[in-house]
Structure formats: C-alpha cells, structure tokens
Design a protein around this motif. Structure first.
Motif, PDB file in Angstrom:
ATOM      1  N   MET A  72       0.815  -1.219   0.000  1.00 43.95           N
ATOM      2  CA  MET A  72       0.000   0.000   0.000  1.00 43.95           C
ATOM      3  C   MET A  72       0.849   1.270   0.000  1.00 43.95           C
ATOM      4  SD  MET A  72      -2.951  -1.244  -0.231  1.00 43.95           S
ATOM      5  CE  MET A  72      -3.957   0.222   0.002  1.00 43.95           C
ATOM      6  N   ARG A  73       2.163   1.128   0.193  1.00 47.66           N
ATOM      7  CA  ARG A  73       3.104   2.256   0.217  1.00 47.66           C
ATOM      8  C   ARG A  73       2.723   3.291   1.272  1.00 47.66           C
ATOM      9  NH1 ARG A  73       4.305   3.315  -6.262  1.00 47.66           N
ATOM     10  NH2 ARG A  73       5.106   1.210  -6.694  1.00 47.66           N
ATOM     11  N   GLU A  74       2.345   2.802   2.443  1.00 51.95           N
ATOM     12  CA  GLU A  74       2.025   3.687   3.559  1.00 51.95           C
ATOM     13  C   GLU A  74       2.183   2.928   4.866  1.00 51.95           C
ATOM     14  OE1 GLU A  74      -1.999   4.908   2.885  1.00 51.95           O
ATOM     15  OE2 GLU A  74      -2.840   3.042   3.693  1.00 51.95           O
ATOM     16  N   TRP A  75       2.471   3.669   5.933  1.00 56.08           N
ATOM     17  CA  TRP A  75       2.614   3.050   7.229  1.00 56.08           C
ATOM     18  C   TRP A  75       1.249   2.645   7.753  1.00 56.08           C
ATOM     19  CZ3 TRP A  75       7.165   1.525   8.854  1.00 56.08           C
ATOM     20  CH2 TRP A  75       8.318   2.204   8.440  1.00 56.08           C
ATOM     21  N   PRO A  76       1.123   1.423   8.275  1.00 51.80           N
ATOM     22  CA  PRO A  76      -0.163   1.012   8.866  1.00 51.80           C
ATOM     23  C   PRO A  76      -0.509   1.904  10.057  1.00 51.80           C
ATOM     24  CG  PRO A  76       1.276  -0.886   8.491  1.00 51.80           C
ATOM     25  CD  PRO A  76       2.114   0.344   8.288  1.00 51.80           C
TER      26      PRO A  76
END
Length: 222
Positions: A72-76
C-alpha cells in the motif's frame, strides 16, 4: 457526540472486537476439528520452534504488516500494531481458561467449531468497523483486495489456502474444519462486516438511515 467521545467509543469497539475475535480463534483451536489456516501456521511454528501460539501470532503479524505496508506504500495505522499485540495476548490468556476444553463427541466438536467461526467473523467485523486500523492479516487482505480488485471473500480465500499449505508443511493441525474455514470464512466475514459497520455508524457516528442502507447494499456485494 464530541470527537474525543467518538474516539473513546471506537477504541472500546476496537478492543472488545479483538477480544471476541480471539475467543473465536481459541474455540476453533480447542474444538480439535481443525484449526484455521493462520493458526495451523502458528501451531506448526510452535511445534517446531517452541514459544507460544500467541507469541507466534505476533511474530507472523509483524512480517505480514510489513508486506501490507509495502503493497500500500504507507505506514499502517497505530491500531494495526495494537491489534497484533492484543490478539497474541488474548489468545494465550483465553487458552488458559480451564472451562474451555475439547468436546468429547464429534457433534460437540462441530458445534464448537461453527460457533467459533461465527464469533471470529463478527469479532473481526466489530473491530474493523471502529476504523482504528486493520490487523496484520486483515491489512494484507484489504491491501490484496485494493491491488487485485477482488472481492473481500475471494481475497480472504486465497490467503487462507496459501497459509494452510505453509502450516501443513510445518506439521500444524489440519483436519476437516480447516478446509471448511478456508472456503467459508470469506463469506462469513462478507456478511458480518457490513452489519457491524452499520451498528457502529449508528451508535458512534449517528449516520442517517439512508447512509446505513447504502452501506448494507455495498456489503451485500462482498
């Protein structure tokens, strides 16, 4: 309701949902009718390397969460990490309850397994509806759904089958219920999730009846 009250209510739903989901996991394991694929993996790792089932749930969760973040190219969200830790703790805690014992007959095993699946699905739907961050496995499920445009049920089935094979190779407890869980859990979650979202929206966000009906319609297509 103030924003701080919203957050408090969502946090309660989130943590209680995780507890309910963990109870479903434990009931499935204790039923001895076949653990869920992820727990086949966790138990298999426990058999091979020691530690506890809950500990392996956390360790595997870290790996899956990292994969989801890359996809997703983002921090959870912070809730994803909290999910990972709480589920591991809840599993080990519930496994120690003396009254949760393996049923003697096949009918008892089947009933405990089915009840466990239902509780697991609604627990997941409950914590996801709080929107504080999906757990590692569910984050990966949602990431896979976003990338492939599959339905939630299809993405979940794919994940369960792959993990099942890995757990079986490690000597995890595979039986009839394991296959049933792999094929049916996506449908169970597809039913439970929109219902839980509707109830959460009604309680926490006070959404209109029209908005809730739209969510129910979207959930029916899962």
């Amino acid at each position: 309701m103030r924003k701080s009250d919203h957050l408090l209510a969502r946090f309660f739903i989130f943590t209680f949902g995780l507890l309910i989901m963990s109870l479903g996991i434990v009931l499935i394991i204790v039923s001895d009718f076949g653990a869920s694929p992820w727990d086949v993996l966790h138990v298999g790792l426990y058999y091979q390397l020691g530690l506890s089932i809950g500990t392996w749930s956390v360790i595997v969760g870290f790996a899956i969460l990292g994969a989801s973040g890359i996809m997703m190219r983002e921090w959870p969200k912070l809730g994803a990490y909290l999910n990972m830790i709480l589920v591991g703790l809840y599993i080990d805690m519930l496994m120690m309850l003396p009254f949760l014992t393996e049923p003697q007959g096949w009918m008892g095993k089947i009933i405990m397994f089915i009840v466990g699946m239902i509780i697991y699905s609604y627990g997941m739907g409950m914590y996801l509806s709080a929107e504080l961050g999906a757990g590692p496995r569910d984050s990966f499920m949602l990431a896979l759904t976003a990338k492939t445009k599959w339905k939630v049920s299809n993405a979940r089935r794919f994940m369960e089958v792959v993990v099942l094979i890995m757990g079986w190779l490690l000597g995890g407890p595979v039986f009839i219920g394991t296959i049933v869980f792999s094929l049916a859990v996506g449908t169970f979650i597809g039913i439970a999730l929109p219902q839980c979202r509707t109830l959460t929206n009604k309680w926490v966000y006070k959404k209109s009846e029209i908005q809730m009906m739209e969510e129910i319609k979207r959930g029916a297509s899962l």
